[in-house]
Design a protein around this motif. Structure first.
Motif, PDB file in Angstrom:
ATOM      1  N   LEU A   2       0.837  -1.189   0.000  1.00 40.17           N
ATOM      2  CA  LEU A   2       0.000   0.000   0.000  1.00 40.17           C
ATOM      3  C   LEU A   2       0.878   1.247   0.000  1.00 40.17           C
ATOM      4  O   LEU A   2       1.918   1.282   0.638  1.00 40.17           O
ATOM      5  N   SER A   3       0.445   2.249  -0.699  1.00 40.89           N
ATOM      6  CA  SER A   3       1.166   3.509  -0.701  1.00 40.89           C
ATOM      7  C   SER A   3       0.735   4.331   0.504  1.00 40.89           C
ATOM      8  O   SER A   3      -0.264   4.024   1.157  1.00 40.89           O
ATOM      9  N   GLU A   4       1.485   5.396   0.788  1.00 42.60           N
ATOM     10  CA  GLU A   4       1.131   6.273   1.896  1.00 42.60           C
ATOM     11  C   GLU A   4      -0.255   6.880   1.688  1.00 42.60           C
ATOM     12  O   GLU A   4      -1.066   6.963   2.617  1.00 42.60           O
ATOM     13  N   SER A   5      -0.522   7.309   0.471  1.00 42.44           N
ATOM     14  CA  SER A   5      -1.819   7.938   0.187  1.00 42.44           C
ATOM     15  C   SER A   5      -2.961   6.945   0.359  1.00 42.44           C
ATOM     16  O   SER A   5      -4.034   7.294   0.869  1.00 42.44           O
ATOM     17  N   ALA A   6      -2.730   5.688  -0.052  1.00 41.30           N
ATOM     18  CA  ALA A   6      -3.769   4.667   0.096  1.00 41.30           C
ATOM     19  C   ALA A   6      -4.049   4.385   1.566  1.00 41.30           C
ATOM     20  O   ALA A   6      -5.198   4.193   1.973  1.00 41.30           O
ATOM     21  N   LEU A  55      -3.580   6.501   4.066  1.00 41.97           N
ATOM     22  CA  LEU A  55      -4.275   7.672   4.624  1.00 41.97           C
ATOM     23  C   LEU A  55      -5.743   7.677   4.218  1.00 41.97           C
ATOM     24  O   LEU A  55      -6.622   8.005   5.027  1.00 41.97           O
ATOM     25  N   ASP A  56      -6.017   7.302   2.969  1.00 42.10           N
ATOM     26  CA  ASP A  56      -7.410   7.238   2.511  1.00 42.10           C
ATOM     27  C   ASP A  56      -8.194   6.215   3.325  1.00 42.10           C
ATOM     28  O   ASP A  56      -9.347   6.453   3.703  1.00 42.10           O
ATOM     29  N   THR A  57      -7.542   5.090   3.619  1.00 38.82           N
ATOM     30  CA  THR A  57      -8.193   4.044   4.401  1.00 38.82           C
ATOM     31  C   THR A  57      -8.471   4.517   5.823  1.00 38.82           C
ATOM     32  O   THR A  57      -9.559   4.306   6.364  1.00 38.82           O
ATOM     33  N   LYS A  85      -2.878   6.845  16.100  1.00 36.14           N
ATOM     34  CA  LYS A  85      -1.566   7.173  16.660  1.00 36.14           C
ATOM     35  C   LYS A  85      -0.463   6.394  15.953  1.00 36.14           C
ATOM     36  O   LYS A  85       0.597   6.938  15.640  1.00 36.14           O
ATOM     37  N   MET A  86      -0.725   5.101  15.726  1.00 37.95           N
ATOM     38  CA  MET A  86       0.276   4.254  15.068  1.00 37.95           C
ATOM     39  C   MET A  86       0.564   4.754  13.652  1.00 37.95           C
ATOM     40  O   MET A  86       1.730   4.861  13.240  1.00 37.95           O
ATOM     41  N   ILE A  87      -0.491   5.073  12.925  1.00 37.02           N
ATOM     42  CA  ILE A  87      -0.318   5.574  11.562  1.00 37.02           C
ATOM     43  C   ILE A  87       0.458   6.887  11.567  1.00 37.02           C
ATOM     44  O   ILE A  87       1.358   7.105  10.750  1.00 37.02           O
ATOM     45  N   GLN A  88       0.130   7.764  12.509  1.00 37.60           N
ATOM     46  CA  GLN A  88       0.808   9.057  12.583  1.00 37.60           C
ATOM     47  C   GLN A  88       2.305   8.883  12.820  1.00 37.60           C
ATOM     48  O   GLN A  88       3.129   9.537  12.182  1.00 37.60           O
ATOM     49  N   VAL A  89       2.653   7.992  13.755  1.00 36.64           N
ATOM     50  CA  VAL A  89       4.061   7.759  14.066  1.00 36.64           C
ATOM     51  C   VAL A  89       4.801   7.221  12.844  1.00 36.64           C
ATOM     52  O   VAL A  89       5.895   7.699  12.495  1.00 36.64           O
ATOM     53  N   CYS A  90       4.207   6.228  12.185  1.00 31.84           N
ATOM     54  CA  CYS A  90       4.869   5.625  11.024  1.00 31.84           C
ATOM     55  C   CYS A  90       5.031   6.631   9.885  1.00 31.84           C
ATOM     56  O   CYS A  90       6.072   6.679   9.229  1.00 31.84           O
ATOM     57  N   MET A  91       4.008   7.428   9.660  1.00 35.50           N
ATOM     58  CA  MET A  91       4.088   8.427   8.599  1.00 35.50           C
ATOM     59  C   MET A  91       5.170   9.472   8.907  1.00 35.50           C
ATOM     60  O   MET A  91       5.912   9.901   8.025  1.00 35.50           O
TER      61      MET A  91
END
Length: 219
Positions: free
Chosen positions: A169-173, A175-177, A191-197
């Motif tokens: 999955l791409s970063e944009s995909a 984030l869309d999810t 929180k997990m997504i924010q840290v990884c991004m």
């Protein structure tokens, strides 16, 4: 919260942090095989000084480890090989290790291992205010001991190398999810997504880390 309690002799090992010969996964395999440590932990939580606190099982296990087995945790932390860096470089490495542990654990989406990632990220922000790189190194050493204690308290799950997908999955995909998730979604997912991004944006040249973070987001 409880401090990591170590003996005076063990405290002298602070200068050994990151000078070991093993990767974190290899150290955790040794921890997993340490039946004596696990049994001591389980016996300690039966004692009145812990029971009377009225904490959860997980909190009891961590409390027993950091207060009674600090020297052992420190010895395992000092087996770990870290990059030849100091200060914030060690924090970045530690953050990477926390994501790796989350991804490699047999039990996926473990709530407490996820907290290991977000907690380490919070630490990485706080220590940027510190000027003493030796102090930052000592903080990282103690934090790694805590991460090891959390791993033990979660039953020392088996570790496996995550399998990369041919079509990640791409970063944009991602984030869309995330933005399409229902309102009742656990806040820790965000929180997990924010840290990884954030890690990916700050380390664009590190392709291995990019893949690791995308993998963590997919779990």
């Amino acid at each position: 919260n409880a401090p990591l309690v170590t003996s005076t002799t063990a405290a002298k090992g602070l200068d050994k942090f990151g000078k070991g010969d093993l990767e974190l996964a290899e150290v955790l395999e040794k921890v997993r095989a340490d039946v004596g440590l696990r049994n001591d932990m389980l016996e300690e939580i039966k004692k009145d000084w812990i029971v009377e606190k009225g904490l959860s099982q997980f909190q009891n296990l961590c409390l027993a480890l950091v207060t009674k087995k600090g020297d052992t945790l420190l010895s395992y932390a000092n087996l770990t090989k870290a990059p030849d860096t100091t200060g914030l470089g060690l924090v970045t490495w530690l953050l990477r290790c926390s994501v790796q542990l989350y991804c490699m654990a047999e039990v996926k989406n473990d709530f407490f291992l996820l907290h290991g990632v977000t907690g380490t990220w919070a630490l990485s922000v706080i220590v940027q205010k510190l000027k003493d790189s030796d102090q930052v190194g000592q903080i990282c050493q103690v934090h790694l001991c805590i991460l090891i204690a959390v791993y033990i308290a979660r039953g020392s799950p088996s570790l496996t190398t995550p399998i990369s997908t041919s079509d990640p999955l791409s970063e944009s995909a991602i984030l869309d999810t995330v933005l399409s998730l229902p309102p009742e979604t656990d806040e820790h997912v965000y929180k997990m997504i924010q840290v990884c991004m954030a890690m990916m944006q700050e380390n664009r040249q590190d392709m291995e880390l990019q893949e690791l973070c995308l993998m963590a987001c997919r779990l």
